[in-house]
Design a protein around this motif. Structure first.
Motif, PDB file in Angstrom:
ATOM      1  N   SER A 213       0.829  -1.212   0.000  1.00 31.87           N
ATOM      2  CA  SER A 213       0.000   0.000   0.000  1.00 31.87           C
ATOM      3  C   SER A 213       0.858   1.255   0.000  1.00 31.87           C
ATOM      4  N   TYR A 214       1.948   1.254   0.777  1.00 31.54           N
ATOM      5  CA  TYR A 214       2.824   2.413   0.818  1.00 31.54           C
ATOM      6  C   TYR A 214       3.440   2.676  -0.553  1.00 31.54           C
ATOM      7  N   VAL A 215       3.912   1.606  -1.199  1.00 26.89           N
ATOM      8  CA  VAL A 215       4.514   1.754  -2.530  1.00 26.89           C
ATOM      9  C   VAL A 215       3.470   2.273  -3.512  1.00 26.89           C
ATOM     10  N   ASP A 216       2.287   1.701  -3.465  1.00 23.36           N
ATOM     11  CA  ASP A 216       1.211   2.100  -4.374  1.00 23.36           C
ATOM     12  C   ASP A 216       0.871   3.584  -4.228  1.00 23.36           C
ATOM     13  N   LYS A 217       0.652   4.030  -3.009  1.00 19.44           N
ATOM     14  CA  LYS A 217       0.288   5.431  -2.797  1.00 19.44           C
ATOM     15  C   LYS A 217       1.421   6.380  -3.194  1.00 19.44           C
ATOM     16  N   ASP A 218       2.642   5.993  -2.843  1.00 15.08           N
ATOM     17  CA  ASP A 218       3.772   6.867  -3.128  1.00 15.08           C
ATOM     18  C   ASP A 218       4.002   7.005  -4.629  1.00 15.08           C
ATOM     19  N   LEU A 219       3.933   5.886  -5.354  1.00 17.04           N
ATOM     20  CA  LEU A 219       4.177   5.951  -6.796  1.00 17.04           C
ATOM     21  C   LEU A 219       3.074   6.710  -7.518  1.00 17.04           C
ATOM     22  N   ARG A 220       1.844   6.543  -7.087  1.00 18.35           N
ATOM     23  CA  ARG A 220       0.770   7.317  -7.722  1.00 18.35           C
ATOM     24  C   ARG A 220       0.955   8.812  -7.486  1.00 18.35           C
ATOM     25  N   ALA A 221       1.433   9.154  -6.297  1.00 17.79           N
ATOM     26  CA  ALA A 221       1.684  10.573  -6.020  1.00 17.79           C
ATOM     27  C   ALA A 221       2.801  11.108  -6.909  1.00 17.79           C
ATOM     28  N   VAL A 222       3.856  10.335  -7.058  1.00 21.23           N
ATOM     29  CA  VAL A 222       4.983  10.766  -7.903  1.00 21.23           C
ATOM     30  C   VAL A 222       4.542  10.872  -9.357  1.00 21.23           C
ATOM     31  N   LEU A 223       3.638   9.985  -9.788  1.00 21.55           N
ATOM     32  CA  LEU A 223       3.138  10.023 -11.158  1.00 21.55           C
ATOM     33  C   LEU A 223       2.098  11.127 -11.367  1.00 21.55           C
ATOM     34  N   GLY A 224       1.682  11.782 -10.298  1.00 23.16           N
ATOM     35  CA  GLY A 224       0.682  12.837 -10.414  1.00 23.16           C
ATOM     36  C   GLY A 224      -0.734  12.325 -10.508  1.00 23.16           C
ATOM     37  N   ARG A 225      -0.953  11.086 -10.086  1.00 18.59           N
ATOM     38  CA  ARG A 225      -2.283  10.506 -10.128  1.00 18.59           C
ATOM     39  C   ARG A 225      -3.021  10.775  -8.817  1.00 18.59           C
ATOM     40  N   PRO A 226      -4.361  10.707  -8.830  1.00 16.86           N
ATOM     41  CA  PRO A 226      -5.123  10.965  -7.601  1.00 16.86           C
ATOM     42  C   PRO A 226      -4.810   9.936  -6.511  1.00 16.86           C
ATOM     43  N   VAL A 227      -4.703  10.414  -5.292  1.00 14.13           N
ATOM     44  CA  VAL A 227      -4.476   9.550  -4.136  1.00 14.13           C
ATOM     45  C   VAL A 227      -5.389  10.020  -3.009  1.00 14.13           C
ATOM     46  N   GLN A 228      -6.223   9.137  -2.504  1.00  8.93           N
ATOM     47  CA  GLN A 228      -7.030   9.430  -1.322  1.00  8.93           C
ATOM     48  C   GLN A 228      -6.274   8.913  -0.098  1.00  8.93           C
ATOM     49  N   GLY A 229      -6.129   9.752   0.917  1.00  5.82           N
ATOM     50  CA  GLY A 229      -5.421   9.311   2.114  1.00  5.82           C
ATOM     51  C   GLY A 229      -3.960   9.024   1.837  1.00  5.82           C
ATOM     52  N   GLY A 230      -3.283   9.931   1.171  1.00  2.60           N
ATOM     53  CA  GLY A 230      -1.898   9.704   0.794  1.00  2.60           C
ATOM     54  C   GLY A 230      -0.941   9.783   1.962  1.00  2.60           C
ATOM     55  N   LEU A 231       0.311   9.445   1.679  1.00  2.97           N
ATOM     56  CA  LEU A 231       1.361   9.560   2.678  1.00  2.97           C
ATOM     57  C   LEU A 231       1.658  11.039   2.913  1.00  2.97           C
ATOM     58  N   ALA A 232       2.411  11.326   3.951  1.00  6.58           N
ATOM     59  CA  ALA A 232       2.651  12.725   4.322  1.00  6.58           C
ATOM     60  C   ALA A 232       3.678  13.400   3.431  1.00  6.58           C
ATOM     61  N   ALA A 233       4.348  12.640   2.595  1.00 13.02           N
ATOM     62  CA  ALA A 233       5.360  13.189   1.689  1.00 13.02           C
ATOM     63  C   ALA A 233       5.496  12.239   0.517  1.00 13.02           C
ATOM     64  N   GLU A 234       6.217  12.672  -0.513  1.00 14.71           N
ATOM     65  CA  GLU A 234       6.551  11.807  -1.643  1.00 14.71           C
ATOM     66  C   GLU A 234       7.985  11.329  -1.433  1.00 14.71           C
TER      67      GLU A 234
END
Length: 929
Positions: A830-851
């Protein structure tokens, strides 16, 4: 609205969409009326409303008793007693046979779970008393127990249990008492196991008896009946022990461990008593029915985050990785229902955070001698894994579809517990028919006076481990009774202002070499310290004040209270509807998700003895042992997650409902329950679901790599954000793409080939995962915080049990049990998934506190992934899959494969990997009382 966010967390990557489409295609089975032809195959008993549409399976086989001659013949000639492995082949072959499955061919992979035995299928019929008969069928040897009196019925259940599982029952009553080594030998694993259980559930004999007396005194008529049932069951066990000893038909393990002389028959098998059942129940409850207790580790993560980022940002980081209420988490109750529990207040009070570097584990072992002084591996093998309790080791799943979406309009359930793979199994099959009891299914050996998971006359039920937070950590202030200044090693504490000695629960254990155990003789003393706030687990200082951290579990001293709930589930007069099913489940104190299906309805209930905490208390952090912060009662039944007739239910130990806070880390956007949810949702949307189709959905998930299906698309999106020009890297990327297009499955090229399709891609991915996680997160988090987080949540749990990632500061964080089947329970997906989507500029609900990947820079993230991918590709098969006692180094299939770990002298064949319950039912009731 939030429901839609939860269940449609993002648009899948095109490759993932292809993979899911391919999987969905395999699940399309024509909704033909096969039930009618199946029902004509035999006549069914009048009280059996399933009419041939109930099936189950429990490998390797029902018979767990082997005499010394049987064991020696197995070792020398490969022969085995009947019914020791006759369910293993059907269970294993579903991996290759599920794609063409129909309702008619279910019987090739599951047993008939109808009541009774047709006359031409009776293998034996015995009556240990005049008021009970035990019939065993030719196909499986399962005991079908029919009594004319309640006592006789339960006597027969105990007699049959001893016939099939006497040695296993004896093992576990000694495990529960911290006496495994003296009983089965001083192998390192045996010592580790008895130590972990003595830490979790230490009791005196008087305390074991007191729990029995409490149920009998406070449980009303059902409590009195339960006591009578348990005593009759014990009487049946002891009757078989006497007979088997006199006839020399007892398990040969008693000879091999020196309890009985193989030549003279001198020796004995200790009779069972009621307190043995409490010891057994405490073992099963600790393994499968508890939750919480990770507050010290959570505090260490929080402190490391604050040290790295400061208090404000550090707490944001800690909260993000905790994922207590992740809006992208898959939910069992997915229609917006909310059941708030164990939520953190905005400004928690009474938090007792340890001083940095002050936490030490509580000493357990004292006065070791001989082989007990060594922790080195020996030639002796333990009868059970040493980390059976401390490591996660296999959980259960459930798929239940409402009749609104099935072929015949009747609900369908495919469900069962994952209890690990052993020979003989921890569970046993049985049918019990007698006054007030009518059920068939599975129960833990030694507790089988009731069916614990199975079917009644017109309904079926099962459970998955829920693990909600019923265990809290308290900080008790240490003192010395003589008034001197306390230290961390002081064994008295302040209780209501009075310096009170802790209670020392001691267990002396010693062992000698036996035929089955080459370890030298040894002995030690186990001591657990108990306070009014629970068992001492750690020592520390808080603001310079010496404290003991204690673990208080709500079910401690209540190990047998759940007996009434199981009694009700077996009673056709008590359960006749989803509402009465829920009422029965409310009497079960262990943390389970319970599922139900009859001919019209489905239902769900989350059981557990959930403590009520003051609103100011943070459940996931240590709390001062002061009256203002302690429990104030138990949550009422109405506040437990529950539902009737939802469109479908899935559970694979995931989050239950909105507001129901997870007790640990790892309930985020990627969870193994996603594998079930995606497939069942597609079937429901299609309609006309059949038993075969729902079984296919389960098995498709069982052979799929969660990391590949749900995270590999993002990984590929990052690495292909620019052309991959390096030839080696490009070849690896192509292999991974192809594997994803093929469905991201871990299956053989053909049945029996022992070689995976897409083997090179799977090997590269297994090697890549721990490398990429470390490269993605450690630079940004820093070494201390990264280590603390891996102590709270292991990076990986691959099917082989290896590739766990860097060793953390937690002794148990990277533990694994190889060849266990169950996989992807916990990891950083889950951490990898959220982080990579954030780096790719994709929508993230409940993301991590940083990229974190590349510091948020896509190009740098891409480079880190490509570098680690190339490193992974360079690893040899022998490096990725080291050899062990069962497999040669580099044997990929064998590294993943399931081994029925021997609990006795007879061994079983190695079978292909699948991520599936051990005992499993496939049911669809066409009629109701």
């Amino acid at each position: 609205m939030r429901h839609r966010i939860v269940n449609r967390r993002r648009t899948p990557h095109p490759l993932k969409a292809v993979a899911l489409a391919a999987a969905a295609a395999l699940l399309v089975v024509p909704a033909v009326a096969e039930a009618a032809s199946a029902a004509t195959a035999r006549a069914y008993q009048a009280n059996d409303y399933c009419q041939g549409q109930c099936n189950d399976i429990l490998p390797p086989g029902e018979n767990g008793n082997a005499t010394l001659a049987d064991i020696l013949a197995n070792k020398v000639f490969g022969t085995r007693p009947a019914h020791t492995d006759d369910q293993l082949g059907r269970y294993a072959s579903l991996v290759d046979g599920y794609t063409g499955l129909t309702n008619t061919t279910l019987s090739s992979f599951f047993d008939d779970a109808s009541f009774g035995v047709p006359a031409d299928q009776v293998a034996s019929s015995t009556s240990p008393r005049s008021d009970v008969t035990i019939v065993r069928d030719k196909a499986t040897g399962v005991p079908h127990i029919t009594g004319t009196t309640r006592y006789g019925t339960e006597f027969g259940a105990g007699y049959a249990a001893a016939q099939d599982r006497l040695w296993v029952m004896d093992l576990f009553r000694h495990v529960g008492r911290g006496e495994l080594s003296s009983f089965a030998g001083g192998a390192l694993a045996n010592r580790q196991l008895e130590q972990s259980f003595w830490q979790a559930a230490p009791y005196t004999e008087a305390e074991l008896q007191a729990q029995i007396d409490s149920v009998a005194a406070n449980g009303g008529a059902r409590g009195q009946q339960a006591l009578a049932d348990a005593q009759a069951y014990v009487d049946g066990i002891n009757a078989y022990i006497t007979q088997a000893y006199n006839n020399r038909t007892f398990p040969g393990e008693y000879d091999l461990t020196g309890h009985i002389d193989a030549i003279t028959n001198a020796g004995s098998i200790e009779p069972f008593k009621l307190t043995d059942l409490v010891a057994l129940a405490s073992v099963i409850g600790a393994l499968f029915g508890s939750g919480g207790g990770g507050e010290v580790q959570s505090a260490l993560v929080k402190e490391a985050a604050e040290a790295k980022y400061g208090v404000t940002q550090g707490d944001r980081v800690w909260e993000a990785f905790r994922e207590r209420e992740d809006p992208e988490a898959v939910l069992t109750l997915h229609q917006g229902q909310s059941f708030p529990y164990a939520q953190d207040p905005a400004n928690p009070q009474g938090v007792a955070m340890p001083d940095p570097g002050s936490v030490t584990a509580q000493q357990l072992v004292y006065d070791p001698t001989g082989s007990a002084t060594s922790t080195a591996a020996t030639k002796a093998h333990g009868v059970l894994p040493g980390n059976l309790l401390t490591a996660k080791h296999g959980m259960s799943n459930a798929l239940v579809v409402s009749g609104r979406y099935t072929d015949s309009g009747h609900p369908i359930a495919v469900f069962g517990p994952q209890t690990g793979y052993f020979a003989p199994q921890l569970l046993m099959l049985e049918e019990i028919q007698g006054p007030g009891i009518s059920a068939r299914g599975a129960a833990f050996a030694g507790l089988s006076f009731y069916v614990e998971l199975g079917r009644g006359q017109d309904y079926a039920w099962s459970a998955t481990s829920a693990g909600q937070d019923i265990t809290d950590t308290y900080a008790v202030r240490l003192c010395n009774t003589d008034g001197s200044a306390p230290g961390k090693d002081s064994n008295a504490y302040l209780l209501n202002g009075v310096c009170t000695p802790m209670t020392a629960l001691e267990r002396d254990d010693s062992w000698s070499p036996t035929t089955a155990d080459s370890t030298a003789a040894g002995s030690y003393r186990l001591i657990v310290y108990r306070t009014q706030y629970g068992l001492v687990t750690h020592r520390a200082t808080v603001g310079g004040v010496p404290v003991a951290y204690t673990s208080l579990r709500s079910t401690y001293m209540h190990e047998v209270d759940s007996i009434i709930g199981f009694q009700m589930l077996n009673d056709p007069a008590a359960v006749s509807s989803p509402q009465t099913f829920q009422q029965a489940a409310q009497h079960i104190d262990y943390t389970f998700n319970w599922f139900y299906a009859d001919s019209v309805h489905t239902a769900y209930y989350n059981s557990g003895r959930n403590p009520v905490r003051p609103a100011t208390v943070a459940p996931d952090l240590p709390t001062w042992a002061d009256p203002a912060y302690t429990w104030t009662g138990l949550t009422p039944a109405a506040q437990h997650p529950q539902s009737i007739d939802q469109d479908y239910y899935v559970s694979w130990n995931n989050k239950q409902a909105l507001g129901y806070a997870a007790s640990g880390f790892g309930n985020g956007s990627v969870h193994r329950a996603n594998l079930l949810d995606a497939r069942v949702k597609a079937l429901v949307a299609q309609g006309g679901v059949t038993r075969a189709a729902l079984t296919q959905a389960m098995e498709s998930a069982a052979v799929t790599d969660l990391r590949a299906e749900d995270v590999l698309p993002e990984l590929l999106a990052v690495v292909q954000s620019s052309p991959v020009t390096d030839a080696t890297q490009a070849a690896l990327v192509q292999q991974l793409q192809t594997w994803l297009q093929h469905g991201a499955q871990r299956r053989e090229t053909s049945a029996g080939s022992r070689t995976y399709a897409d083997a090179a891609a799977i090997r590269a991915f297994d090697a890549w995962w721990p490398l990429l996680v470390q490269a993605e997160f450690q630079p940004g988090l820093g070494s201390d915080l990264f280590t603390a987080l891996t102590g709270a949540l292991q990076i990986n749990e691959s099917p082989s049990g290896g590739q766990t990632g860097p060793t953390s500061g937690s002794a148990s964080a990277n533990e694994s049990i190889p060849h266990k089947g169950s996989s992807f329970q916990y990891g950083w997906w889950s951490y990898v998934d959220k982080d990579l989507r954030a780096v790719l500029g994709r929508p993230v609900q409940g993301g991590l506190a940083a990229e974190y990947c590349g510091g948020g820079d896509l190009a740098q993230c891409r480079q880190a992934l490509l570098t680690t991918l190339q490193q992974a590709g360079a690893e040899t098969a022998a490096q990725v899959y080291p050899g062990d006692a069962d497999c040669s180094a580099g044997d990929q299939w064998c590294a993943d494969a399931i081994i029925q770990r021997p609990l006795g002298g007879v061994t079983d064949a190695t079978t292909n990997w699948q991520n599936r319950p051990t005992y499993q039912q496939v049911v669809q009731f066409p009629a109701h009382r």
